[in-house]
Each structure stands twice: as C-alpha cells, then as structure tokens.
Design a protein around this motif. Structure first.
Motif, mmCIF file in Angstrom:
data_model
loop_
_atom_site.group_PDB
_atom_site.id
_atom_site.type_symbol
_atom_site.label_atom_id
_atom_site.label_comp_id
_atom_site.label_asym_id
_atom_site.label_seq_id
_atom_site.Cartn_x
_atom_site.Cartn_y
_atom_site.Cartn_z
ATOM 1 N N LEU A 89 1.013 -1.265 -0.002
ATOM 2 C CA LEU A 89 -0.320 0.010 0.141
ATOM 3 C C LEU A 89 0.785 0.854 -0.467
ATOM 4 C CD1 LEU A 89 -3.368 -0.922 2.890
ATOM 5 C CD2 LEU A 89 -2.550 -1.258 -0.037
ATOM 6 N N ALA A 90 1.697 1.470 0.851
ATOM 7 C CA ALA A 90 2.621 2.162 0.760
ATOM 8 C C ALA A 90 3.856 2.524 -0.231
ATOM 9 C CB ALA A 90 3.561 2.171 2.082
ATOM 10 N N ASN A 91 4.063 1.791 -1.454
ATOM 11 C CA ASN A 91 4.990 1.997 -2.509
ATOM 12 C C ASN A 91 4.208 1.070 -3.756
ATOM 13 O OD1 ASN A 91 6.292 1.883 -4.865
ATOM 14 N ND2 ASN A 91 8.464 1.673 -3.333
ATOM 15 N N SER A 278 -5.680 11.750 -4.550
ATOM 16 C CA SER A 278 -4.088 12.640 -4.848
ATOM 17 C C SER A 278 -3.398 11.450 -4.662
ATOM 18 C CB SER A 278 -4.142 13.771 -4.629
ATOM 19 O OG SER A 278 -3.808 13.244 -3.222
ATOM 20 N N GLU A 279 -2.191 11.486 -6.524
ATOM 21 C CA GLU A 279 -1.283 10.390 -6.022
ATOM 22 C C GLU A 279 -0.313 10.145 -4.594
ATOM 23 O OE1 GLU A 279 0.414 8.335 -8.089
ATOM 24 O OE2 GLU A 279 -1.737 8.853 -9.109
ATOM 25 N N PHE A 280 0.180 9.288 -3.880
ATOM 26 C CA PHE A 280 0.550 9.298 -3.098
ATOM 27 C C PHE A 280 2.278 9.872 -3.626
ATOM 28 C CE2 PHE A 280 -0.689 4.329 -2.243
ATOM 29 C CZ PHE A 280 -1.724 5.422 -1.913
ATOM 30 N N PRO A 281 2.729 10.223 -1.655
ATOM 31 C CA PRO A 281 3.909 11.106 -2.524
ATOM 32 C C PRO A 281 5.073 9.930 -2.440
ATOM 33 C CG PRO A 281 3.348 10.736 0.545
ATOM 34 C CD PRO A 281 1.946 10.798 -0.634
ATOM 35 N N PRO A 282 5.830 10.532 -3.179
ATOM 36 C CA PRO A 282 7.004 8.969 -3.528
ATOM 37 C C PRO A 282 7.879 9.298 -2.274
ATOM 38 C CG PRO A 282 7.395 11.685 -4.476
ATOM 39 C CD PRO A 282 6.237 11.761 -3.947
ATOM 40 N N GLN A 283 9.169 8.587 -1.682
ATOM 41 C CA GLN A 283 9.693 7.668 -1.178
ATOM 42 C C GLN A 283 9.620 9.171 0.054
ATOM 43 O OE1 GLN A 283 11.570 3.997 -1.628
ATOM 44 N NE2 GLN A 283 10.195 2.592 -2.384
ATOM 45 N N HIS A 287 9.865 13.662 -1.118
ATOM 46 C CA HIS A 287 8.325 13.570 -0.401
ATOM 47 C C HIS A 287 8.368 14.807 0.290
ATOM 48 C CE1 HIS A 287 5.096 14.090 1.736
ATOM 49 N NE2 HIS A 287 6.042 13.624 2.966
ATOM 50 N N CYS A 292 3.973 17.638 -0.286
ATOM 51 C CA CYS A 292 2.251 16.992 -0.580
ATOM 52 C C CYS A 292 2.024 17.241 -1.903
ATOM 53 C CB CYS A 292 1.161 17.119 0.525
ATOM 54 S SG CYS A 292 0.299 18.359 0.950
ATOM 55 N N SER A 293 1.453 16.376 -2.198
ATOM 56 C CA SER A 293 0.578 16.490 -4.394
ATOM 57 C C SER A 293 -0.619 17.368 -4.224
ATOM 58 C CB SER A 293 1.110 15.020 -4.332
ATOM 59 O OG SER A 293 -0.292 14.212 -3.319
#
Lengths: 296, 385
Positions: A89-91, A278-283, A287, A292-293
């Motif tokens: 879920l986180a990546n 909204s897109e997940f933040p990159p690692q 981030h 935030c996106s």
C-alpha cells in the motif's frame, strides 16, 4: 594428464544469498525444491528484481525470505501478510511476494489470509503446506489431516483439516492454485503466471516433511512422498475448490483452480475516491522536499 | 527540515486531543496509518481516514490490532512515515510488534489512548494503566521512548515530537494519552509549517555495495534503506549481525541488545522533558504526568495556601525516566508525592531513584475518573511532616 575444469553456473545462483547457504532444511524437505521453481519463474518473468520483495513469517518455510537475494523481510509468526499489505500500500510499485508455511499463514495468520483475499491486496502468496508445525518439532497444524499423528495429537488428530484453496477462493482471491513439490515444472509455470496477475494470488504447494510428518505417520521417506504425490495427484484445472479437499489416501487434486478478474484494493480505492484522490507521495526524501501532492 | 505547509492546518482551533493528535501526525509527515477501532482512540484514525486522501496518503482499517501494528512497519520499510492508534486491550495485542519494531529499528509511532483495565475494563473512562506496558510490555529487553501529553495542545506538539524521536533514534515511540486528554476540547494552536521542525529519516546515501543495514553511526543509530531501492536488505526479528543476517549466538545477542539499549540510554539526559515549578526550597514535590498533573495542581494550590512549600515536576517524557534529575532532587526534599491513574506504576521508578533519600508517597487510583484533589492534598500534608 591435463584435466579441464568445467565451470558450472546454476542459473538461479544469483537469486540466492550464497553466503547464507547451506539451508537449515532437512534432507528430503520439499521447501528448497519449491524455491528452485520460484527462482526459475522469477528469471523467466520480465519482472524487476530490484522492486521485488519477499516477506515470510516464522517456521521452516519462513526462512525462504532470508535465502532469496531480494529485499527480504522475516517478520513475526503469522503476520507476513499484514506486513506485506503495508509494504504494497505504501509503495504500489513493489512486487510483493509472501512465502511462508501452512501453520504460519493458515493457523495463526488465518484471519489475515482471509482478509487479504477479501480486500484483494495485490500480493502473491506461496504457501508451503507440509501439514505440520515442523520447526517447533512436529505439532499438529490446522492442515494436519484428520486422525494423523503428531506430537500434540498422539492419539490422532480429532479435528478435520482446513482446505486452504477453498478458503481463499471463498474469501475472493483473484488466483488460486495447488501443486506439490513433485510438480516442479507445473509449479514454475503457475508462479510465472501468478507473477503477471494483479490482485491477491494464492499458490499452495504440498511439501514432504519426512522428519516430522512422514516418520510419525509411517508414511516412509521423502522418496515415498514423491511417489505418493505422483500416484495420487490428479490435475484438474478449473476444478471447483469445494471438490479439492485433501483426504488421507485420497486423490490430491492439483492445478489452477481460480483465475478471476477483480479490482484490487488500490485500484478500487482510487476509483472510488475519484476527485478526492491524490497520488501517494514518493518515498520519504523526495516527498519532504517537494511537499504533498495536493493543496490542503 | 520543516513540515509541509500545504498539509499543516496552521491556525487556532477548538478541537479535542484525538483530533489534535491526528493533525500532529500529519504535520510530522505521516501519510499512512493502519488501525482497528477501539474506544477512546478511534477518533484519531477517523479523522486521519478523512484527511489522508487530501494529503496523498492512506488509512486502512485492518482486521485486528496485531495486523495494524505490523502493517505500519511494512509502510515504513516502503519508505513512508506511518502510525497506529489504539487503547488498552488493543495495545496489549500490539506488544509483539513493539518488540519487532525495537529489534528491527523501525521508526514508527504507537498512540495509546488509555482507558480503564485490566481486560475490557472501562472502555469510555480514563486510566494511566498502560505505563509499564509501554516500557516492558513486549518480551525480551529493549528500550523505547514514551511521551505523555496533558492537553489537546500537547497532543499535537508531542505527536510531532514522537515522529521526530522515532526517526532520530529508530525506535518505536509511544504517545501515551488517556481518555480525558483524548476527549477534552480546548484551544489548539497549530503553528506555521516553518516553525515545525521535522527530523529527516536517516536514509543512507551509500551505494549498495558499501551499505550494511545495521552498521551503527557514532550515536549508535544505523541508517536505513527501503524495499525496492536495490539494497537487497534483509530485515529479521531474529538476532542479527550488521548485515541484518540472523546470527544466533550469545556474542551477537550481547552486541545487538546492548546497542539497542545504549542508543536510548546514552541520550537519556537529552530526552528528558519535564515541566518543573518551584523545586527550589520545596519540602514536597508532586511528580505526575498526563491528565493527573492538571488535577494535582488543585491540591498543590491548596497546600500552598496552607503554607506548605510544594514544587511540581511533570513528566512529559516518561520513558526514559528522568533518573538523574530525581537522584539530584531527592536529597533536597522531605517527600515526593506521585498521583497516578493506576495502582502505582511509574512510582516504582521514582522509588528506585529516590531510594533512602526522601519519602515517596504513591497516590494510586483505580481509574474511571480523575483523582479527588483532597487525596493528593492529604499525601502532600503527610509528606511535609
């Protein structure tokens, strides 16, 4: 007289942590055989090994993650699936594979197995079923056949065994298959296929445990187990999973039973959130520098 | 490094401690959480579930607390900041994974909004009964950090602090709230993002061939790499060497466990967070934490009106315990009085540090409500004699 030294390169060598070998598994154990099929499937698949993560729980099969030369997580007993859920879920770019045993995934971790299948979390679960708790010395598992002897069922198991493929099918898994340690080629092909698929994928592999299961139940050695698998197995692709129960001495129904299209958790979440998504933040590092996106 | 301005609700709010805690987590950079509903903590993740999509994150309601407490560790190893939230019985279920986080040095935050126990106890009523569990609940030896807010404002401030400490020391950090603080509504000022410092993750800059997952730095804390970056990390709860490989022998165990302890113990003086008032010349010092510190103030005022010299010491960071401070203070006072919403937990630590130097008077309470200030006043009077 001159001799020519032949350099033999095992194609799966690079996929194993050479400095961790030999394994702790007993002679005749089927786990290593399945790892070989798994490694071959990984090599054949166009899969980014850098993004491929393997997660295990505890027990003999739980050691698989540590022998694979991938990002490896050896977690707590029964909890490989929720750990893998968090990773995925986180990546979402990660290919997450859970490789563990029947005691781990189906007994102590049974609830997680059901709910990961229900949610259709996009992970592949390989469950080695040797029908016993092996590392702790041969106690009964939820998969131990009815009447079988174990150190905690000295008069034979009073409980019926759990049919894992039927369980995960009922819970909604996208892909469900079963093979044995004898079916190395079929297993490799099924893993290859399962690696390509999205959603919760479950492969059960029956594996001999000569040290604790066979010996205790007068079933002979590892070779005998293989002969037994060969004799008793019936390949029935698409077989309804309620017809795949494992009965003492009965047919072992193997094959790919379920292959259905269901939206996985993240796809569904994104669709349902619609404009709120909204897109997940990159690692983390990127981030924190980029923020935030979405305006909030 | 500072908080992300677009995700921080800068301004003055009238919210409860649970809501403030959620905003603190978001300000600290948490974008992921897993949880399982339990009173009186659930409002935190209810708010997070609503806020997460706005900030590019995700909340998943797992099947139980065990799953939640390990799903968040998966999230962390995937490169994110994550936390879980629970109350008493759920906290008990999470214990094994607090040990896993300590052993694998996973920077993660557990919030426990304490309620009366043991067992199902008093689901909607306050307690401070989990304080020793926070410190010693998991099996084996490990050191952790636990913070205790006494207001919604501090729920925000200490939530940020908890994440920062988790990153700095790579330990599970516990935010030990209680039902009263969680449900209390007060003014909460959320500062501008540039005033919220964020401790950056200790993400390695080394190339994979030079990187060892558990090679400690000078402060005994190793750097991290995430899954999917090509480091082929090996993370296990087994006793491991610097590569992360299992190495099951007494020498490796000694080296690893000593370091896990030492990285916190060495920083203990710096970690101490207390609020002290009128310790100079005090005959009696009331030591407290969380909601109890606010109730104790009424008793302290009454004692002062009676002419007793009373100082107060509020523990904001309970674990590690401010051992040095207590050892210095104990010979200078007649007594220390410690009210707690439990039958006497942190007071054991107080007694250990004050041993023989002054009287230590525990004012226990079974929970369900806060103390009657009269009980604390009575203890202060006994201490002053």
């Amino acid at each position: 007289m001159s001799t020519t030294e032949l350099e033999v390169h095992n194609p799966v060598e690079d996929l194993l942590r050479q400095d961790r070998l030999p394994t702790i598994w007993c002679p005749g154990c089927g786990i290593g055989t399945t790892v070989n099929s798994f490694a071959h499937a990984l090599l054949k698949q166009d899969i980014d090994l850098k993004k491929t993560v393997i997660v295990s729980g505890i027990g003999c099969s739980g050691r698989v993650s540590g022998y694979m030369n991938l990002d490896s997580f050896h977690t707590t007993h029964g909890r490989a699936i929720p750990f893998a859920t968090g990773l995925k879920l986180a990546n979402p770019e990660l290919n997450v594979i859970v490789y563990s045993g029947d005691g781990d995934l189906a007994s102590i971790g049974g609830n997680h197995l059901i709910h990961a299948a229900r949610r259709n979390i996009d992970i592949l679960v390989v469950c080695i079923n040797n029908m016993i708790y092996a590392m702790t010395g041969g106690q009964a598992a939820a998969t131990t056949p009815s009447s079988a002897l174990s150190t905690t069922t000295p008069y034979g198991a009073f409980e019926p065994e759990l049919n894992l493929v039927q369980l995960v099918d009922a819970a909604g898994a996208s892909f469900v298959a079963r093979w044995t340690a004898y079916h190395v080629v079929q297993l490799e092909r099924t893993i290859e296929k399962a690696l390509k698929k999205k959603g919760f994928r479950f492969i059960e592999v029956l594996s001999p445990c000569p040290t604790y299961f066979q010996r205790k139940n007068n079933m002979g050695d590892a070779l005998q187990a293989m002969l037994d698998y060969k004799k008793r197995s019936k390949i029935k692709h698409g077989c309804p999973t309620w017809e795949t129960a494992l009965t003492p001495g009965g047919d072992i129904i193997v094959g790919e039973f379920v292959d259905r299209e269901r939206e996985d958790y993240l796809t569904r979440m994104r669709k349902q959130l619609g404009p709120h998504y909204s897109e997940f933040p990159p690692q983390l590092e990127e981030h924190e520098s980029e923020g935030c996106s979405k305006e909030c | 490094m500072h908080a992300d301005p677009r995700c921080v609700l800068t301004g003055t709010h009238f919210i409860n401690g649970d809501a403030a805690c959620c905003e603190g987590a978001i300000a600290a950079g948490a974008r992921f959480a897993a949880g399982y509903p339990i009173t009186p903590s659930t409002e935190i993740v209810e708010r997070f579930a609503a806020r997460a999509p706005e900030v590019g994150g995700l909340f998943i309601q797992m099947e139980d607390e065990i799953a939640s407490s390990i799903a968040i560790q998966g999230m962390v190893w995937a490169g994110q900041k994550a936390f879980t939230v629970t109350s008493g019985p759920g906290f008990s279920l999470m214990m094994e994974h607090i040990g896993l986080a300590a052993m694998t040095e996973t920077p993660v935050v557990f919030v426990d909004v304490q309620r009366g126990g043991p067992s199902t106890g008093l689901p909607t009523l306050p307690s401070q009964g989990d304080m020793m569990q926070a410190r010693f609940g998991s099996h084996g030896d490990y050191a952790v950090i636990a913070l205790s807010p006494n207001s919604p404002q501090e729920c925000f401030d200490l939530a940020v602090k908890a994440f920062n400490l988790a990153e700095e020391f790579r330990v599970p950090v516990m935010l030990m709230m209680d039902e009263c603080v969680g449900h209390m509504t007060e003014r909460v000022v959320i500062p501008p993002a540039e005033q919220i410092p964020i401790y950056p993750r200790r993400h390695t800059k080394k190339p994979p061939e030079q990187f060892r997952l558990y090679e400690p730095g000078e402060d005994l804390v190793p750097e991290m790499a995430y899954a999917g970056e090509g480091y082929k990390i090996y993370v296990t709860g087994l006793t491991h060497d610097e590569r992360g490989y299992p190495s099951l022998n007494p020498a490796t165990q000694k080296k690893l466990i000593t370091r896990l302890f030492e990285k916190i113990r060495r920083a203990a003086d710096r970690l101490v967070m207390v609020e002290a008032d009128r310790l100079e010349g005090a005959d009696v010092v009331v030591v407290s934490y969380g909601i109890t510190s606010r109730v104790a103030m009424r008793a302290v005022q009454a004692a002062r009106e009676k002419g007793i010299q009373v100082g107060t010491l509020r523990l904001i960071c309970v674990w590690p315990f401010p051992e040095k401070l207590i050892r210095e203070l104990a010979p200078k006072v007649k007594a220390m009085v410690m009210p707690e919403l439990n039958m006497g937990q942190v007071v054991i630590e107080l007694e250990r540090c004050a041993v023989g130097q002054c009287k230590v008077i525990s004012v226990p309470h079974a929970g369900g409500t806060v103390h009657d200030p009269a009980e604390i006043l009575d203890a202060i009077e006994r201490g002053a004699q």
